[in-house]
Design an enzyme around this catalytic site. Structure first.
Site, PDB file in Angstrom:
ATOM      1  N   GLU A 239       9.857  16.902  14.275  1.00 35.01           N
ATOM      2  CA  GLU A 239      10.228  16.822  12.863  1.00 35.01           C
ATOM      3  C   GLU A 239       9.383  17.797  12.043  1.00 35.01           C
ATOM      4  O   GLU A 239       8.172  17.856  12.210  1.00 35.01           O
ATOM      5  CB  GLU A 239       9.982  15.395  12.372  1.00 35.01           C
ATOM      6  CG  GLU A 239      10.438  15.178  10.943  1.00 35.01           C
ATOM      7  CD  GLU A 239      10.219  13.745  10.496  1.00 35.01           C
ATOM      8  OE1 GLU A 239       9.121  13.217  10.730  1.00 35.01           O
ATOM      9  OE2 GLU A 239      11.151  13.162   9.931  1.00 35.01           O
TER      10      GLU A 239
ATOM     11  N   CYS B  94      13.740  11.787   5.761  1.00 36.01           N
ATOM     12  CA  CYS B  94      13.758  11.450   7.185  1.00 36.01           C
ATOM     13  C   CYS B  94      15.157  11.627   7.756  1.00 36.01           C
ATOM     14  O   CYS B  94      15.332  11.784   8.958  1.00 36.01           O
ATOM     15  CB  CYS B  94      13.280  10.023   7.375  1.00 36.01           C
ATOM     16  SG  CYS B  94      14.129   8.882   6.297  1.00 36.01           S
TER      17      CYS B  94
ATOM     18  N   GLU C  87      10.104   2.284  10.273  1.00 43.25           N
ATOM     19  CA  GLU C  87      11.074   3.364  10.079  1.00 43.25           C
ATOM     20  C   GLU C  87      10.291   4.666  10.134  1.00 43.25           C
ATOM     21  O   GLU C  87       9.378   4.866   9.340  1.00 43.25           O
ATOM     22  CB  GLU C  87      11.797   3.225   8.732  1.00 43.25           C
ATOM     23  CG  GLU C  87      12.745   2.051   8.659  1.00 43.25           C
ATOM     24  CD  GLU C  87      13.874   2.103   9.671  1.00 43.25           C
ATOM     25  OE1 GLU C  87      14.172   3.199  10.197  1.00 43.25           O
ATOM     26  OE2 GLU C  87      14.433   1.039   9.966  1.00 43.25           O
TER      27      GLU C  87
ATOM     28  N   LYS D 208       0.848  -1.201   0.000  1.00 35.80           N
ATOM     29  CA  LYS D 208       0.000   0.000   0.000  1.00 35.80           C
ATOM     30  C   LYS D 208       0.881   1.249   0.000  1.00 35.80           C
ATOM     31  O   LYS D 208       1.496   1.597   1.004  1.00 35.80           O
ATOM     32  CB  LYS D 208      -0.916   0.034   1.225  1.00 35.80           C
ATOM     33  CG  LYS D 208      -2.026   1.065   1.029  1.00 35.80           C
ATOM     34  CD  LYS D 208      -2.512   1.717   2.288  1.00 35.80           C
ATOM     35  CE  LYS D 208      -1.680   2.864   2.758  1.00 35.80           C
ATOM     36  NZ  LYS D 208      -1.608   4.048   1.856  1.00 35.80           N
TER      37      LYS D 208
HETATM   38  P1  NAD Z   1       2.313   8.946   7.267  1.00 40.54           P
HETATM   39  O1  NAD Z   1       2.588   8.296   8.563  1.00 40.54           O
HETATM   40  O2  NAD Z   1       1.247   9.962   7.206  1.00 40.54           O
HETATM   41  O3  NAD Z   1       1.934   7.858   6.171  1.00 40.54           O
HETATM   42  C1  NAD Z   1       2.801   6.795   5.861  1.00 40.54           C
HETATM   43  C2  NAD Z   1       1.978   5.669   5.283  1.00 40.54           C
HETATM   44  O4  NAD Z   1       1.144   5.143   6.304  1.00 40.54           O
HETATM   45  C3  NAD Z   1       1.043   6.087   4.148  1.00 40.54           C
HETATM   46  O5  NAD Z   1       1.010   5.069   3.172  1.00 40.54           O
HETATM   47  C4  NAD Z   1      -0.295   6.196   4.844  1.00 40.54           C
HETATM   48  O6  NAD Z   1      -1.394   5.978   3.977  1.00 40.54           O
HETATM   49  C5  NAD Z   1      -0.186   5.075   5.840  1.00 40.54           C
HETATM   50  N1  NAD Z   1      -1.110   5.180   6.981  1.00 40.54           N
HETATM   51  C6  NAD Z   1      -1.660   6.294   7.510  1.00 40.54           C
HETATM   52  N2  NAD Z   1      -2.475   5.958   8.547  1.00 40.54           N
HETATM   53  C7  NAD Z   1      -2.412   4.616   8.668  1.00 40.54           C
HETATM   54  C8  NAD Z   1      -3.027   3.668   9.544  1.00 40.54           C
HETATM   55  N3  NAD Z   1      -3.865   4.058  10.510  1.00 40.54           N
HETATM   56  N4  NAD Z   1      -2.752   2.362   9.382  1.00 40.54           N
HETATM   57  C9  NAD Z   1      -1.901   1.957   8.423  1.00 40.54           C
HETATM   58  N5  NAD Z   1      -1.304   2.797   7.558  1.00 40.54           N
HETATM   59  C10 NAD Z   1      -1.554   4.114   7.686  1.00 40.54           C
HETATM   60  O7  NAD Z   1       3.705   9.535   6.759  1.00 40.54           O
HETATM   61  P2  NAD Z   1       3.981  10.371   5.435  1.00 40.54           P
HETATM   62  O8  NAD Z   1       3.463  11.747   5.668  1.00 40.54           O
HETATM   63  O9  NAD Z   1       3.543   9.638   4.218  1.00 40.54           O
HETATM   64  O10 NAD Z   1       5.571  10.362   5.407  1.00 40.54           O
HETATM   65  C11 NAD Z   1       6.318  11.236   6.175  1.00 40.54           C
HETATM   66  C12 NAD Z   1       6.868  10.542   7.398  1.00 40.54           C
HETATM   67  O11 NAD Z   1       7.611   9.396   7.006  1.00 40.54           O
HETATM   68  C13 NAD Z   1       7.848  11.420   8.142  1.00 40.54           C
HETATM   69  O12 NAD Z   1       7.617  11.340   9.523  1.00 40.54           O
HETATM   70  C14 NAD Z   1       9.198  10.835   7.788  1.00 40.54           C
HETATM   71  O13 NAD Z   1      10.203  11.040   8.728  1.00 40.54           O
HETATM   72  C15 NAD Z   1       8.873   9.393   7.656  1.00 40.54           C
HETATM   73  N6  NAD Z   1       9.883   8.726   6.853  1.00 40.54           N
HETATM   74  C16 NAD Z   1      10.774   7.915   7.494  1.00 40.54           C
HETATM   75  C17 NAD Z   1      11.766   7.274   6.786  1.00 40.54           C
HETATM   76  C18 NAD Z   1      12.711   6.363   7.483  1.00 40.54           C
HETATM   77  O14 NAD Z   1      13.229   5.479   6.844  1.00 40.54           O
HETATM   78  N7  NAD Z   1      12.931   6.518   8.767  1.00 40.54           N
HETATM   79  C19 NAD Z   1      11.868   7.452   5.411  1.00 40.54           C
HETATM   80  C20 NAD Z   1      10.959   8.288   4.783  1.00 40.54           C
HETATM   81  C21 NAD Z   1       9.959   8.913   5.518  1.00 40.54           C
END
Ligand code: NAD
Length: 475
Positions: free
Chosen positions: A376, A277, A243, A170
């Site tokens: 962040e 990130c 992550e 997803k």
């Molecule tokens: P997000 O948490 O909003 O969404 C990430 C994913 O989770 C999306 O596919 C979203 O649809 C899904 N999601 C949302 N609610 C959910 C739920 N209740 N159950 C299951 N899945 C759900 O994050 P984002 O805005 O897409 O990405 C930004 C974040 O990702 C930042 O905090 C960033 O630091 C982090 N990030 C971390 C890394 C790493 O490797 N540490 C790499 C890239 C991004």
């Protein structure tokens, strides 16, 4: 309209979402189907039904399929890199580089499929042999964020398939284009029906159903999402790998090479619009170099072009969407309210096309206690924390709920060596930006940044396999 891929068929959703170009909001890339909860459950069942056969395919069959995916990604890097930049907003050269990286990941794990490790250990009992084997876990749920629409899916899907697992993927709802293109390539690469499934849509709607249908879940995203997914995964006693965010420090010491430090800071904090990130969002600078460093970074920022991601002149593309832009601006305003100086940028910019343009923002006179240095931002915003010496710099660097990446710019072997040993982060960089990683070595953080086994490189085997210990008595 692009469909979900479930049980080997392209399936329309209950609804569809428009994929909008953040460099030009009038440009709708396509419409992408939104899967219903029933469709997600159906995909999980299809994957479960196919798993026993896929788990027992020869490693060569899986290696060939992964190699084919890597080959097609490489061949289409320009086209797919352009699509990626169009939907996410990073500049085209970065979009192409990301597709190449995804290809390299698939090719790396094609090789790993042929090198699945095992161990033979002498038994303590006579006539008995002990074999320690690694077997696939089952159906892996893969949930990805929007900031690396091709690379993050690649570094989760490739090892999952290499070790013989089935996949429910997803992607983030803001960037379904790259995910759909990758799914289309995998669908044609010799992977049997049901082994790989793409379900698109908001995680807040279909996320729980996905977690409930799989044997292990790997998610890259924010801390709140990770926490929710982990709680549900633990409730089902399934494997979970997360992550999440970062608040990565880059220390600059008095003895640093100024050019290297400025390059590391500007690249790490602002390239890819700071939406990494691993971004260097806290610049921890000792007094003796502070003013020269701030002046040199500012001079560099003045020369950066913020614009349309597909324009060759652009260094920094737009923020991914309006919500993220508002979040970035609100973080800047809060920092100013707490006494930070907006030294450069942080302004919404108008360009020829309507998009979410923000000039890179350098905040000075910040303390590590301010919200800007605790939370962040995930945008082109970095803050400078002035410190007395190395000892204070180290303490500030480690004083954070996160622990993903950290860096130091210094010509002192003593301080570089000490920092490598005492940084409380999963990644440590010396005279390099905190962002920008190799594809063949482990990746992950500590504290609030990560949970569960490492991703990437040979270490991926830990999450994507289950260990079996077999005892055999020779008759
Ligand atoms: P997000 O948490 O909003 O969404 C990430 C994913 O989770 C999306 O596919 C979203 O649809 C899904 N999601 C949302 N609610 C959910 C739920 N209740 N159950 C299951 N899945 C759900 O994050 P984002 O805005 O897409 O990405 C930004 C974040 O990702 C930042 O905090 C960033 O630091 C982090 N990030 C971390 C890394 C790493 O490797 N540490 C790499 C890239 C991004």
């Amino acid at each position: 309209m692009r469909h979900n891929f479930i049980a080997g068929r392209w399936v329309a959703g209950d609804d569809a979402l428009a994929n909008i170009n953040p460099s030009d909001t009038g440009d709708v890339i396509d419409r992408y189907a939104v899967a219903s909860r029933e469709m997600v459950a159906e995909a999980a069942q299809a994957a479960r039904a196919t798993f026993p056969a896929w788990a027992h395919t020869t490693p060569l069959q899986r290696a060939d399929a992964l190699d084919a995916v890597g080959g097609e990604l490489l061949a289409r890097r320009e086209e797919l890199g352009t699509l990626l930049s169009r939907e996410e907003g990073k500049i085209r050269t970065d979009g192409i580089a990301e597709v190449v990286r995804a290809a390299q990941v698939f090719k790396f794990f094609a090789g790993e499929a042929l090198r699945i490790p095992g161990e033979k250990v002498a038994s303590v009992r006579p006539g008995v042999e002990v074999d320690i084997m690694r077997e696939p876990v089952g159906v892996i749920g893969i949930i990805t964020p929007w900031n690396f629409p091709m690379a993050i899916p690649a570094w989760k899907i490739a090892p999952a398939l290499a070790y013989g697992n089935c996949v429910l993927f997803k992607p983030a709802e803001l960037v379904p284009g790259s995910a759909w293109a990758l799914a289309d390539i995998i669908a044609r690469a010799g992977v049997p029906s049901g082994v790989f499934n793409l379900v698109m849509g908001p995680g807040s709607v279909i996320g729980d159903t996905l977690v409930d249908g799989v044997d292990a879940i790997t998610l890259t995203g924010s801390v709140p999402t990770g926490t929710r997914v982990a709680q549900r995964a633990v409730g089902r006693m399934i494997k979970c790998q997360l992550e999440m965010g970062g608040k990565n420090p880059l220390i600059v010491l008095d003895d640093a090479d100024l050019d290297i430090a400025v390059e590391a800071a500007v690249n790490g904090a602002f390239f890819q619009t700071g939406q990494r990130c691993t971004a260097s969002s806290r610049l921890v600078v000792t007094e003796g170099i502070h003013d020269r460093f701030v002046a040199a970074v500012t001079e560099r920022l003045e020369r950066l072009v913020v614009g349309h991601a597909l324009s060759p002149e652009t260094h920094i593309g737009p923020v991914v969407d309006e919500r993220q832009l508002e979040q970035d601006l609100s973080h800047i305003a809060t920092a100013e309210g707490e006494g930070a100086q907006r030294h450069w940028g942080g302004l919404v910019l108008e360009r020829d096309t309507p998009g979410f343009y923000l000039s890179p923002c350098l905040l000075t006179e910040t303390t590590n206690a301010m919200r800007i240095n605790r939370e962040e931002v995930f945008g082109p915003v970095a803050s400078v924390v002035r410190v007395k010496d190395y000892d204070e710099a180290l303490a500030v660097a480690n004083d954070t709920p996160f622990g993903l990446s950290s860096g130091i710019c210094t010509t002192s072997l003593k301080h570089a060596t000490h920092f490598r040993a005492h940084s409380a982060a999963g990644l440590v960089m010396v005279n390099l930006p905190t962002a920008g990683l190799d594809f063949h070595v482990p990746f992950g953080g500590r504290k609030g940044s990560s949970y569960g086994p490492r991703e990437q490189g040979r270490y991926a085997v830990e999450f994507y396999t289950s260990v079996k210990t077999a005892y055999v008595r020779a008759m």
